[in-house]
Every structure is written in structure tokens, then in C-alpha cells.
Enzyme design. Sequence first.
Site, PDB file in Angstrom:
ATOM      1  N   ILE A 168       0.712  -1.196   0.122  1.00 14.79           N
ATOM      2  CA  ILE A 168       0.034  -0.017  -0.023  1.00 14.79           C
ATOM      3  C   ILE A 168       0.769   1.262  -0.162  1.00 14.79           C
ATOM      4  CG2 ILE A 168      -1.714   1.365   1.207  1.00 14.79           C
ATOM      5  CD1 ILE A 168      -2.922  -1.430   2.222  1.00 14.79           C
ATOM      6  N   ASP A 214      11.387   2.841   5.807  1.00 17.24           N
ATOM      7  CA  ASP A 214      10.971   1.286   5.849  1.00 17.24           C
ATOM      8  C   ASP A 214      12.257   0.759   6.310  1.00 17.24           C
ATOM      9  OD1 ASP A 214      10.324  -1.351   5.848  1.00 17.24           O
ATOM     10  OD2 ASP A 214       8.549  -0.809   4.670  1.00 17.24           O
ATOM     11  N   ARG A 228      -3.313   1.459  10.714  1.00 15.08           N
ATOM     12  CA  ARG A 228      -3.912   0.827  11.973  1.00 15.08           C
ATOM     13  C   ARG A 228      -4.126   1.948  13.291  1.00 15.08           C
ATOM     14  NH1 ARG A 228      -6.120  -2.267   9.782  1.00 15.08           N
ATOM     15  NH2 ARG A 228      -5.946  -4.513  10.025  1.00 15.08           N
ATOM     16  N   GLU A 272     -12.390   1.574  18.406  1.00 10.44           N
ATOM     17  CA  GLU A 272     -13.338   1.473  17.408  1.00 10.44           C
ATOM     18  C   GLU A 272     -14.747   0.986  17.946  1.00 10.44           C
ATOM     19  OE1 GLU A 272     -11.648   0.373  13.691  1.00 10.44           O
ATOM     20  OE2 GLU A 272     -10.257   1.831  13.564  1.00 10.44           O
ATOM     21  N   HIS A 312     -13.149   3.777   9.271  1.00  9.84           N
ATOM     22  CA  HIS A 312     -12.428   2.529   8.870  1.00  9.84           C
ATOM     23  C   HIS A 312     -12.840   2.090   7.450  1.00  9.84           C
ATOM     24  CE1 HIS A 312      -9.705  -0.702  10.786  1.00  9.84           C
ATOM     25  NE2 HIS A 312      -9.592  -0.683   9.389  1.00  9.84           N
ATOM     26  N   LEU A 313     -12.582   3.058   6.655  1.00 13.41           N
ATOM     27  CA  LEU A 313     -13.133   2.816   5.219  1.00 13.41           C
ATOM     28  C   LEU A 313     -12.068   2.473   4.230  1.00 13.41           C
ATOM     29  CD1 LEU A 313     -15.662   5.531   4.484  1.00 13.41           C
ATOM     30  CD2 LEU A 313     -16.176   3.317   5.391  1.00 13.41           C
ATOM     31  N   GLY A 314     -10.905   2.118   4.697  1.00 11.61           N
ATOM     32  CA  GLY A 314      -9.632   1.967   3.647  1.00 11.61           C
ATOM     33  C   GLY A 314      -9.998   1.014   2.626  1.00 11.61           C
TER      34      GLY A 314
END
Length: 523
Positions: free
Chosen positions: A148, A167, A228, A257, A275-277
Site C-alpha cells: 500500500i 522502512d 492501524r 473503534e 475505517h473505510l480503507g
Amino acid sequence: MKILVSDDIAQEGIDILNQEYQVDVKTKLSEDELVEIIGSYDALVVRSATKVTAKIMENSNLKVIGRAGVGVDNIDLEAATKKGILVVNAPEGNTTAASEHTIALLMALARNIPEAVRSLKNKVWDRKRFMGIELNGKTLGVVGLGRIGREVAKKAIGLGMNILAYDPYIIKQQVENIDIKVVDLDSVLKEADFITFHVPLTKSTYHMVGEKEFSMMKDGVMLINCARGGIIDEEALYEALKSGKVAGCALDVFEKEPPLESPLLDLPNLIATPHLGASTQEAQVSVAVDVAKDVIRALKGEMVKNPVNMVHIRPEEYSEIRPFVDLAEKMGSFYTQLRNGRISEVEMIYTGKIERMDVKMITTAGIKGILSNILQTPANLVNAPFLARERGIKIIEKKINQEQDAPGVVTMKVTTDKGVGSVTGTVQANADERIVAVDEYKIDLIPRGNILLTFHRDRPGIVGKVGTLLGKNDINIAYMQLGRKSYRGEALMALGVDENLPDDILSEIRKIDGMENAVLIKF
């Protein structure tokens, strides 16, 4: 076999499961309700609503847990691994959905879209108040360059943004064709105009952004978190938003949540979505299909595509690695049937063409073979490393460079309180497995069926006496191998036998003059 689906997933995934196994769909179950029924199932498929706890797994017969999505923080991975339950997920299915949602929130922040919509719906026309900023030429910090994160970076480059990324686990080849500058986390925090987070929630990433990190950021920075909840310290974020240090933040995820009591929701410079990802029709079908296929692979004993708690082998290497995986497991079983003693160290040594490959699964298979004969707890490719660590067994991998075309050879060297021993094996043409040495004895064994191994003095008559004894008891010899250290010194004989040897026959063989030991190895 039976599969329980305890969360709502796309029907396309359930249809795939139904083609192979019996599937029960029972959603909104409590922990106690799951504990009561889970013993009847071989697989469990969840999304994010079901919390798969150690209590649920404790007395289950689960072989695999499938997560229709990426994050697995709702599954107790340590408990699953210890129990030997494979966990698989679907990391690719929602890549497009999550990256597009991230870009949508990025644009919404830059142009004040939610507040402007709300204002106009309240019959207020105020263009000056909602002056935005352009993304072109701005720097986007990307924390986490998984699927992602990389996709977000590509889309942002298309918008004319400069990309700084952090990263610690990135492989150079993964980003060499993308215009990304990989730097340390501090540089991202200090230099980025916008920062987006795409890391899993772990002990090391929990509250990785707090008061200290906010102080390092540019004044007026904007943040996006579609990964997250818990990555950003929400109390520190509240203060940073109130002070204006952070000009705006877009959150799709929260520590708790739904976050209906969170004071963050009262701030005008916070954009929040529930939380629509991954909430697109295409993504939900894709993750359901992907996880269903992997659950079926797992139940059939095949290699899965997306293991979470087991070593993963790239598909292009799997066909070449697989015979060595099978060989290593048999070598481990061979060793512990042959020798006893408290194991303190296992060294796996790889030479020839195999040393250029990822050998972790071969090592794991070797450990599985060893533990399967000495533990009551069933060992498999999931829990073998955990069980070894739990028992203080040190695992070492060593690769020795040889000529490029040299045959692949695996040596398992085992240290116990009774000394050091070794087994060496190779894979010949057509995936033909062979054990080619035991300690310093050179042999050529097919690790299949029953093998009688004898350790004796190299003197005339011993081989004949063993053969005569087996013949008297109607035990057929399929093949024979001999190895010795020196003329009339210590020797080893391996006999492939077609029938099982009772203990009384083994006892008679051990009584032959010059015989030191006789062991029956079973595969």
C-alpha cells in the site's frame, strides 16, 4: 473438513470454500460462543470483528485461520504459532482501495473539502476561509513501503509530489524503479509537508508518533493514517492539532473503534472516516477470494500464497525448494530415531546450488522432523521454530559457496549432551531424495519405508549372520549399503527391509558377536 466463517465476507469467497468443504457462516459470536463450537472446525475465516484469542484456540483442532484483509492484530499470532495453527491473510486484495482512500484524504486535507462542504450545506458561502494548498511540488513522507505504501507513493508522484520514505525492512529492488528517496524516520518527520503511515500495529510501531515526534515536524504539517489505530498517540495528536503544530490530520483508523467518545472528533482540523480503507466492492470480493483460496491450499497441505506466521517461499523457487524441504524433514526424523540425548544445537549446512536460495523453510522442516519424534506436542512448519526456541535449542544456518552447478547438499549437524552427530542428504534428478552420509560413514539411502541400521566391527560373517536371521523370520531385504571408517574397523550397514522388525528380532541382531548396535528407522 469443516470451515467456520465468523464475520461477513463477500459471497464469492464463501462460494469458493463451499466447492471443497462444508462451510458454516455464523457471525457476531461472543468469545464464549466461539469456544463452545470451534472444536468442530478445521478452519476459521474472519475479517476484523472477530477477536481470535488464545482461549478460542486452546482446545480447537484448527489447522488454519484466514483473515480476509491485511491486518492480523485481531488474531493472537503467538498463541496460533505455538498451537501450530497457520494464519493466512489477503494483503494484495485491498491495495488499490486503501491507496486510493489515502490519496482521497490527502486531497481532502489540502483543499479543506469536508469543512467547505459542511459550511455550504449550512448556507454559508465563504471562499476565503477555505483557501487550500497545492500538492504539486510538496514533499510527502511515506512511513512503511509495503504494497500500500508503494502504491500511495506512485499515485502521489503522479500528482507531482516528491517522496521521502522510511522502512527499515525495505528491499532495494522493491523501489529501484520508483522515484522514491529512502531516508531515516527523523528525516521524514523533519522534512515532509504531508506524512502518511502504512505500517502494521506491533510493539515497535505502537505510538511511534508522539509528543517527541510532533516536535520534530514542520509547523503546519498534515498527517494521514489509513493503516492501524495506535500508531499515532491520540492524546499527543489532539494537542498538536489544537496548537496548530499539525495543521490538519485525516484518520481512517482509531485506537478504539468506534471512537465516538474521542475528543479528536470535536476538532475542525480533523477529518475522520469510519475505517473505510478497504471498503470498496472490488476489494471485499478480492480479499474474500484470496483468503478462501489460501485456506483451501492449507487444508490440502499445499503451499499457501500469503502465510503470516510461517516462512514464505517465492513461487518461482518453490518447485526447486520443495524436494529439499521433504528431505530435511526426513533427515531430522532419521537422526532422532537413530540417536538420543538432550539437543542443544542444530546446525544446517547448505552447499551447492541450494546455498543460493532461501533455505529458511528447509531449516524449519529439519527442525520439524527432529521435534516430531521427541515431543508430545505436534510439530509442523508453523510452530517448529517456536518449539525449538522454547526448549533452548539453538538453530544455525550456514551456506558454503561452491561451483554454480554443484549438486545441492544439506548437512544436519546435531549437538546433544551425548556428543555431536550428523546426517547428510541430497536431491538427485526427478526429486529423488537420498541420505548420503551418517556421521563420517558414506552411504546411499532412500529415506522411505523401513531401514535397518547396524553399527558393528568390519569383520567377515556379520553381514551373513544378519541376513540369515532376517531370512529365518521371513523378512525380505530390498537393498543393502555398507560404509566403514577403516579396514576391519568400525562399520555401518543399512538394509532396506520390506517388513517391520519386532523388538525380539532387533534384540537378536544386537547379540551377534561384533555388533555394537542395531536400530530400525521408519519413514
